[in-house]
Design an enzyme around this catalytic site. Structure first.
Site, PDB file in Angstrom:
ATOM      1  N   GLU A  83       0.765  -1.009  -0.021  1.00 21.65           N
ATOM      2  CA  GLU A  83      -0.023   0.039   0.033  1.00 21.65           C
ATOM      3  C   GLU A  83       0.848   1.193  -0.091  1.00 21.65           C
ATOM      4  OE1 GLU A  83      -3.507   2.110   2.611  1.00 21.65           O
ATOM      5  OE2 GLU A  83      -3.278  -0.152   2.528  1.00 21.65           O
ATOM      6  N   LYS A 261      -8.118  -0.057  10.944  1.00 19.94           N
ATOM      7  CA  LYS A 261      -7.208  -0.563   9.855  1.00 19.94           C
ATOM      8  C   LYS A 261      -6.087   0.024   9.629  1.00 19.94           C
ATOM      9  CE  LYS A 261      -6.580  -0.968   4.918  1.00 19.94           C
ATOM     10  NZ  LYS A 261      -5.562   0.129   4.307  1.00 19.94           N
ATOM     11  N   ASP A 277       3.206 -14.243  12.273  1.00 26.13           N
ATOM     12  CA  ASP A 277       1.846 -14.803  11.877  1.00 26.13           C
ATOM     13  C   ASP A 277       0.950 -13.485  11.870  1.00 26.13           C
ATOM     14  OD1 ASP A 277      -0.735 -15.915  11.562  1.00 26.13           O
ATOM     15  OD2 ASP A 277      -0.280 -17.585  12.792  1.00 26.13           O
ATOM     16  N   HIS A 375      -2.061  10.522  -0.098  1.00 27.80           N
ATOM     17  CA  HIS A 375      -2.038   8.936  -0.557  1.00 27.80           C
ATOM     18  C   HIS A 375      -2.215   8.900  -2.023  1.00 27.80           C
ATOM     19  CE1 HIS A 375      -3.352   4.732   0.001  1.00 27.80           C
ATOM     20  NE2 HIS A 375      -4.151   4.991  -0.947  1.00 27.80           N
TER      21      HIS A 375
END
Length: 426
Positions: A83, A261, A277, A375
């Site tokens: 991202e 998030k 993990d 972004h």
């Protein structure tokens, strides 16, 4: 020489030059980081021993977040993510926190829990007491399975038992508490659970079914705190608006899902880079967000007496430095070497700090300028590449589509065609 996480102008260099600069700043032999390069990391042969039916590999970019000071130590942070803006945003937030000492962390310990499910107990409450009476016996039996862990100061140390009403009837659930030290711990606690299950069934005069760890690692909590300079953030109004945005996420689960998030953008990137993990950590963090019966923000932001922003984050982090892909994956080994962490506790502190930094950066962008501005500027390079631009063409295409605010693949193709036509027109 200690690591210096301040590397001005790092983005202005080629990937190969950056790697050399990072190695120098971390005081690490550059050869120890070779596994970060394509062709020198995970091979097909390595992969074939890690999972089943291997046919290939997928590459994920690894970027280096700079400016981090965690518990008084500078760290250069490897982040594996696809991202755009994540690495840059975390680095910028760390720079803002740096003037007030960076990030400070605390840790509750390396405890993981194995669950053993008891079915068909005639007297569930009596069964609970019988299992608690056998606490020392069950702990001793569990520790026989991993003498190495015990020799390192870890191992099983407690038992708790719950009577749980379910739609399939009342069940008795035994929790075995295990100090897993610097491991993630899944294999250790699962082995112990399997070993003591037959004795649990005997004591319960019943049968056991599931015998497995829980990823709700609420006995393995890491906390991170930082003071972000109010002036560097953009002034008093920006600070107040970030506090208001954070309050929205604390109160509303719809906003909290996206707020968290953003935290996981930072956390998962470091977890993945170090071979830990990601699914276990993500499930643990999201379950922690709902620990009070309602999904809410994992972080809080407040204004202090000097007008600065204080950010705090509390998350369960089941991560380790021994076993699993952390040791099997050469790129993960290189990432751990670069970080310079020596214990699972140090690693968890770094990961939580990156999560808080990434969260602050997202909140600041939302409150100050809107998330799309920064972004999408970085995303434009991905769009340009998707349109077919070569490495030498990406910059020009991205600059054009950003300037015209048309950051779409189809328009990037038009721009690319125009640029190539201009290049070949006398």
């Amino acid at each position: 020489m200690a690591t210096n996480s301040r590397i001005p102008g790092l983005r202005d260099h080629t990937p190969q030059e950056r790697l050399a600069m990072v190695a120098e700043s971390a005081d690490v032999d550059p050869t120890a980081l070779q596994a970060l390069l394509p062709g020198d990391g995970l091979s097909l042969a390595h992969a074939d021993h890690m999972i089943e039916n291997v046919v290939g590999l997928i590459g994920i970019p690894i970027g280096i977040a700079t400016n981090f000071t965690v518990d008084g130590i500078d760290r250069l942070i490897p982040m594996a993510t696809e991202e755009p803006s994540v690495v840059a945003a975390a680095s910028n937030a760390a720079r803002i926190a740096r003037s007030h000492g960076g990030f400070s962390t605390s840790y509750t310990g390396d405890v993981m829990v194995a669950q053993i499910q008891v079915l068909d107990a005639v007297d569930p409450h009596g069964t609970r007491f019988a299992l608690l009476e056998a606490r020392d016996e069950l702990i001793a039996l569990a520790n026989e399975q991993d003498p190495t862990l015990v020799s390192l100061g870890g191992g099983a140390f407690d038992v708790s038992v719950r009577v749980l009403p379910t739609r399939a009837g009342v069940q008795v659930i035994l929790h075995l508490h295990v100090d897993v030290r610097d491991a993630m711990g899944a294999n250790a606690v699962n082995t112990m659970a399997e070993a003591i299950a037959p004795r649990v069934a005997e004591l319960a005069h019943s049968r056991t079914l599931l015998r497995i760890l829980t990823n709700k690692a609420d006995l393995r909590i890491t906390r991170a705190r930082a003071v972000f300079d109010g002036e560097l953030l953009g002034g008093a109004q920006v600070v107040d608006d970030i506090v208001a945005a954070a309050a929205f996420a604390e109160a509303d689960p719809y906003r909290a899902a996206t707020h968290n998030k953003g935290i996981m953008n930072g956390i998962t990137a470091v977890v993945l880079a170090t071979g830990n993990d990601t699914r276990a950590v993500e499930s643990g963090c999201h379950s922690h967000a709902a620990r009070d019966g309602r999904y809410a923000a994992l972080s809080q932001f407040e204004k202090d007496a000097e007008g600065n922003l204080v950010g705090t984050l509390e998350v369960p982090l089941a991560v380790g430095l021994v076993g699993g892909a952390t040791r099997a994956h050469p790129t993960a080994q290189a990432a751990v070497t670069l970080l310079g962490v020596r214990t699972a506790q140090e690693l968890a502190g770094v990961i939580a700090s990156v999560g808080l930094a990434q969260n602050l950066a997202a909140c600041r962008a939302l409150a100050a300028e809107g998330i799309q501005r920064g972004h999408m500027t970085l995303h434009a390079r991905t769009v340009a590449a998707s349109a077919g631009a070569s490495v030498d063409e990406v910059g020009a295409v991205a600059a054009r589509i950003v300037a015209e605010r048309r950051i779409r693949v189809e328009y990037a193709r038009e721009v690319l065609a125009e640029l190539r036509n201009e290049k070949h027109t006398p």
